[in-house]
Design a protein around this motif. Structure first.
Motif, PDB file in Angstrom:
ATOM      1  N   ILE A   1       0.836  -1.206   0.000  1.00 17.49           N
ATOM      2  CA  ILE A   1       0.000   0.000   0.000  1.00 17.49           C
ATOM      3  C   ILE A   1       0.866   1.250   0.000  1.00 17.49           C
ATOM      4  O   ILE A   1       0.618   2.206  -0.751  1.00 17.49           O
ATOM      5  N   LYS A   2       1.901   1.248   0.805  1.00 16.75           N
ATOM      6  CA  LYS A   2       2.775   2.414   0.938  1.00 16.75           C
ATOM      7  C   LYS A   2       3.438   2.755  -0.394  1.00 16.75           C
ATOM      8  O   LYS A   2       3.565   3.935  -0.764  1.00 16.75           O
ATOM      9  N   ILE A   3       3.874   1.728  -1.098  1.00 12.07           N
ATOM     10  CA  ILE A   3       4.606   1.951  -2.345  1.00 12.07           C
ATOM     11  C   ILE A   3       3.680   2.323  -3.498  1.00 12.07           C
ATOM     12  O   ILE A   3       3.969   3.204  -4.312  1.00 12.07           O
ATOM     13  N   HIS A   4       2.504   1.676  -3.563  1.00 10.36           N
ATOM     14  CA  HIS A   4       1.680   1.777  -4.768  1.00 10.36           C
ATOM     15  C   HIS A   4       0.467   2.682  -4.643  1.00 10.36           C
ATOM     16  O   HIS A   4      -0.229   2.903  -5.642  1.00 10.36           O
ATOM     17  N   GLN A   5       0.180   3.259  -3.472  1.00  9.33           N
ATOM     18  CA  GLN A   5      -1.056   4.023  -3.348  1.00  9.33           C
ATOM     19  C   GLN A   5      -1.045   5.295  -4.194  1.00  9.33           C
ATOM     20  O   GLN A   5      -2.110   5.786  -4.598  1.00  9.33           O
TER      21      GLN A   5
ATOM     22  N   LYS B   1      -3.314  10.177 -14.514  1.00 11.70           N
ATOM     23  CA  LYS B   1      -2.879  11.408 -15.182  1.00 11.70           C
ATOM     24  C   LYS B   1      -2.075  11.091 -16.443  1.00 11.70           C
ATOM     25  O   LYS B   1      -2.250  11.742 -17.481  1.00 11.70           O
ATOM     26  N   ALA B   2      -1.205  10.085 -16.356  1.00 12.78           N
ATOM     27  CA  ALA B   2      -0.387   9.720 -17.519  1.00 12.78           C
ATOM     28  C   ALA B   2      -1.262   9.194 -18.656  1.00 12.78           C
ATOM     29  O   ALA B   2      -1.041   9.514 -19.834  1.00 12.78           O
ATOM     30  N   PHE B   3      -2.269   8.395 -18.320  1.00 14.73           N
ATOM     31  CA  PHE B   3      -3.144   7.844 -19.359  1.00 14.73           C
ATOM     32  C   PHE B   3      -3.946   8.954 -20.037  1.00 14.73           C
ATOM     33  O   PHE B   3      -4.124   8.948 -21.255  1.00 14.73           O
ATOM     34  N   GLN B   4      -4.430   9.913 -19.247  1.00 16.33           N
ATOM     35  CA  GLN B   4      -5.200  11.017 -19.812  1.00 16.33           C
ATOM     36  C   GLN B   4      -4.360  11.853 -20.777  1.00 16.33           C
ATOM     37  O   GLN B   4      -4.877  12.427 -21.731  1.00 16.33           O
TER      38      GLN B   4
ATOM     39  N   THR C   1       2.677   1.985 -18.709  1.00 17.95           N
ATOM     40  CA  THR C   1       3.236   0.634 -18.874  1.00 17.95           C
ATOM     41  C   THR C   1       4.257   0.337 -17.787  1.00 17.95           C
ATOM     42  O   THR C   1       4.311  -0.779 -17.246  1.00 17.95           O
ATOM     43  N   HIS C   2       5.089   1.330 -17.447  1.00 16.48           N
ATOM     44  CA  HIS C   2       6.090   1.134 -16.395  1.00 16.48           C
ATOM     45  C   HIS C   2       5.411   0.848 -15.050  1.00 16.48           C
ATOM     46  O   HIS C   2       5.843  -0.029 -14.290  1.00 16.48           O
ATOM     47  N   ILE C   3       4.329   1.572 -14.772  1.00 17.29           N
ATOM     48  CA  ILE C   3       3.611   1.367 -13.505  1.00 17.29           C
ATOM     49  C   ILE C   3       2.977  -0.020 -13.467  1.00 17.29           C
ATOM     50  O   ILE C   3       3.089  -0.738 -12.472  1.00 17.29           O
ATOM     51  N   THR C   4       2.318  -0.409 -14.549  1.00 20.43           N
ATOM     52  CA  THR C   4       1.666  -1.728 -14.567  1.00 20.43           C
ATOM     53  C   THR C   4       2.684  -2.850 -14.488  1.00 20.43           C
ATOM     54  O   THR C   4       2.442  -3.881 -13.856  1.00 20.43           O
TER      55      THR C   4
ATOM     56  N   GLN D   1      -3.580  -8.061 -10.674  1.00 20.04           N
ATOM     57  CA  GLN D   1      -2.468  -8.547 -11.495  1.00 20.04           C
ATOM     58  C   GLN D   1      -2.940  -8.833 -12.921  1.00 20.04           C
ATOM     59  O   GLN D   1      -2.273  -8.474 -13.894  1.00 20.04           O
ATOM     60  N   GLN D   2      -4.101  -9.456 -13.027  1.00 20.57           N
ATOM     61  CA  GLN D   2      -4.650  -9.774 -14.350  1.00 20.57           C
ATOM     62  C   GLN D   2      -4.978  -8.498 -15.121  1.00 20.57           C
ATOM     63  O   GLN D   2      -4.662  -8.368 -16.312  1.00 20.57           O
ATOM     64  N   LYS D   3      -5.614  -7.538 -14.463  1.00 28.48           N
ATOM     65  CA  LYS D   3      -5.982  -6.294 -15.137  1.00 28.48           C
ATOM     66  C   LYS D   3      -4.750  -5.492 -15.548  1.00 28.48           C
ATOM     67  O   LYS D   3      -4.728  -4.855 -16.609  1.00 28.48           O
ATOM     68  N   ALA D   4      -3.714  -5.502 -14.697  1.00 24.77           N
ATOM     69  CA  ALA D   4      -2.477  -4.789 -15.037  1.00 24.77           C
ATOM     70  C   ALA D   4      -1.818  -5.418 -16.261  1.00 24.77           C
ATOM     71  O   ALA D   4      -1.327  -4.718 -17.159  1.00 24.77           O
TER      72      ALA D   4
END
Length: 706
Positions: free
Chosen positions: A620-624, A632-635, A643-646, A662-665
């Motif tokens: 949670i701490k790392i990915h929240q 914002k990047a997608f918009q 892609t780097h985040i996923t 994991q599947q959605k990413a």
């Protein structure tokens, strides 16, 4: 016509140098003979005239080779050829006439006439490409001397002149035949080229049409996927959720089929690549059954599905195999009358230690086909009868696509059929078997303490693996990028390296290359840690110098297997448990992925709830903040950032049991590899919704319950 004339000019110019050389040599030789016989200098004046004309022709050839048709059209060069050839013909003709008139000896006169005839014969081959060029040479060459010879009183010369005139007529007829054959050949070739271009243009127009309507096709399909997903989130009715899930599965497979159909129609099917991954045959059969049952029920058809028992887990492209089976079943449904029968049989043909061969057979009691119809059954955009397209619908692509896909699998679909006796389609495919070790324990037990490096830029993944392996008794070193990994490799005496592929600064591939190029630790096993395990990616890893790979998210059992394989240190592990996402239910269907699978996460945490909660808080701490960053990047269409985040998210999600995230990413990452704005928007919305729900669930998940 211009193109044909241009080729005629090319042929004429190709022979021009030969004609110049021949004419020059003949003039010199004949001048020397005549000078020796006559004893005067007139023959050399004649030769000089011919040489001057040939110099003009040589300059014409030089200018043609320099610019060809870039500066002047074919008509220009046709005129130039006519003028220059006329000049050389006049030079030969007048010079021959003068020599004939000056010489009184019949023998010399006959020699001059024969030389003129010989020059005309040689010109037939060289100048036949253009009628008027040939005539412009032969007429001034021969007529003056021949006319003068006819009015002579010497009977022998007159007879020779008549013979030469007849010979010239034969030459003209032969040149006409040569030219006619040449023109016909050029005309046929250009007509074929024009027809080919028309066919290519028609095919291109078809491809452009399909490309233009693909957006219109995919947009409502994406809406179906998105709306069915939202409906699933709003209902707790399990029966309704099951129906909605079938809609989603069907819509996604239909989207894949639409894309493949467009590729085939654009003659791009050769770009299709098969993916290799473990799967259960029962899952493929269950999916195929789900997709075609409703269609079969509408016609009251009897469906039978049977498969050999005890078929093990195999490796291959489950999606493409499903697509082939569904295509064959849908084809059978389409051409089988009401109350008919359709059967899918899967038979084990051969079993080896590392592979098995399966035969897939789809049979029906439909209308059947005769031998002539069978010859074109696999042709794209065709059905056995035109009336079938009106009666049964479809574009006639299903069997063509299926044959292409089966060919990629190294096999071929065969069909046996008779009119009114039904049809049977079958194909054999060889699959690799999943070979699994089954030792009895779940903890790492080694005779010595292994020294292992974990090179991973994601802090959560690095911490997870380090704690996991340290608790198992290994001495662990860590590095956050490729450059740091290289330093550790040469500073510490390591037994094995786990190397992430995508890292900032220097990635895992470049780090491995530099380690191998140094040469000091060529025997050090380097294992890639990656979510990309397609064949092309695996080849990249091996070519860079890596020895093997682990697919994210890795678990302790898989790590132990790699440690034993590459270090020789015996490990004691239990039978490999399949991830929850792969566990089939009693009917062989794959279960729905839960938002959080605590059992899956606990397995990675060696069954320790406290350790799992620690990892969950760390996740949670790392990915929240990544959700807002990704949105914002997608918009802004910064797809590389998303892609780097996923990519970083997939591994950590698996470690805490967030299987749906994991599947959605993974789905989003694959979509962004070849962005389709509308489709990726739907996929991103799914991803962001699941991402937020996962974080909320982990924050409130104090009790470890399923």
């Amino acid at each position: 016509m211009k193109k044909i004339l241009a080729e005629q000019i090319d042929l004429l110019m190709a022979h021009l140098l030969t004609g110049i050389i021949s004419s020059t040599v003949n003039a010199i030789v004949l001048a020397l003979i005549l000078q020796a016989y006559i004893g005067t200098g007139e023959p050399f004046y004649w030769a000089a005239t011919v040489l001057t004309a040939n110099l003009l022709r040589l300059e014409t050839l030089r200018q043609y080779k320099k610019s060809r048709f870039t500066k002047n059209p074919p008509e220009y060069w046709a005129r130039i050829s006519l003028y220059s050839t006329t000049a050389i013909g006049i030079s030969w003709g007048l010079s021959g006439l003068m020599l004939f008139m000056l010489e009184n000896e019949p023998f010399v006169q006959m020699l001059i006439l024969l030389a003129i005839a010989g020059m005309g014969g040689g010109a037939m081959v060289l100048l036949s490409a253009l009628k008027w060029v040939y005539l412009a040479y032969v007429i001034p060459l021969s007529i003056p001397a021949l006319v003068w010879a006819l009015i002579q009183t010497n009977t022998q010369i007159q007879l020779l002149t008549v013979f030469i005139l007849a010979y010239m007529f034969v030459l003209y007829s032969a040149s006409t035949n040569i030219r006619t054959a040449l023109l016909n050949s050029l005309q046929d070739r250009h007509e074929k080229n024009a027809l080919t271009k028309q066919l290519m243009a028609a095919n291109q127009a078809k491809s452009e049409f399909l490309a233009n309507i693909s957006h219109e096709i995919r947009t409502p399909m994406n809406t179906i996927v998105g709306m069915s997903y939202l409906a699933m989130q709003k209902t707790a009715n399990q029966a309704l959720r099951a129906d909605l899930e079938k809609i989603q599965v069907s819509a996604n497979i239909l989207l894949d089929m639409i894309n493949d159909t467009l590729q085939l129609s654009a003659n791009e099917v050769g770009k299709l690549k098969l993916q290799t991954a473990p799967f259960l045959l029962s899952s493929v059969i269950d999916t195929a059954q789900t997709l075609i049952t409703i269609e079969a029920e509408k016609k009251d058809l009897t469906l039978t599905f049977s498969a050999e028992k005890d078929i093990p887990e195999i490796k291959g492209d489950a999606l493409r195999l499903t697509q082939v089976i569904v295509n064959l079943l849908q084809n059978a449904i389409k051409f089988t009358p009401r109350y008919g029968k359709i059967a899918l049989n899967v038979m084990l043909q051969r079993a080896c230690q590392k592979s098995i061969e399966l035969r897939f057979q789809v049979s029906d009691s439909g209308m059947g086909m005769d031998p002539q119809q069978l010859d074109r059954i696999f042709e794209p955009f065709s059905q056995v009868e035109e009336v079938n397209q009106r009666q049964y619908g479809g574009m006639g692509l299903g069997l063509a696509i299926s044959q292409t896909l089966v060919n990629l699998m190294g096999s071929k679909i065969t069909v046996s059929s008779s009119p009114n006796q039904g049809s049977t389609f079958e194909f054999d495919v060889v699959f690799d078997r999943m070979v699994e070790d089954t030792p009895p324990s779940t903890s790492i037990a080694t005779d010595r303490k292994l020294r292992i490096l974990i090179a991973e830029d994601n802090a959560f993944n690095r911490s997870f693996l380090a704690e996991l392996l340290t608790s198992a008794g290994l001495q662990v070193f860590t590095a956050e990028n490729g450059l740091a990994a290289i330093k550790v490799v040469f500073q510490q005496q390591l037994d094995i390296v786990l190397m992430d592929i995508q890292m900032p600064g220097m990635d895992g591939l470049e780090a491995t290359r530099q380690i191998r190029e140094d040469g000091r630790v060529n025997d050090l096993p380097i294992i890639a840690i990656t979510a990309q395990t397609q064949d092309k990616h695996i080849h990249q890893y091996l070519n860079a110098g890596m020895n093997d790979y682990l697919e994210k998210p890795v678990n302790i059992v898989e790590i132990q297997q790699k440690l034993f394989k590459w270090t020789g240190v015996q490990t004691q592990v239990s039978a490999r448990q399949r991830p929850l996402s792969e566990m089939p239910d009693q009917n062989g269907a794959v279960q729905n992925l839960p938002l959080i699978s605590y059992s899956h996460g606990l397995k990675h945490a060696s069954g320790d709830p406290i350790k799992y909660q620690t990892w969950a808080k760390h996740f949670i701490k790392i990915h929240q903040k990544n959700l807002e960053k990704a949105t914002k990047a997608f918009q802004k269409s910064h797809y590389d950032t998303v892609t780097h985040i996923t990519h970083q998210l997939k591994g950590g999600a698996g470690y805490v049991g967030a299987l749906l995230l994991q599947q959605k990413a993974d789905k989003l990452e694959k979509c962004l590899a070849a962005p389709d704005t509308d489709r990726c928007k739907v996929v991103f919305d799914e991803f962001s919704t699941v991402f937020q729900k996962t974080l909320d669930k982990l924050k409130t998940g104090d009790q470890i319950t399923e």
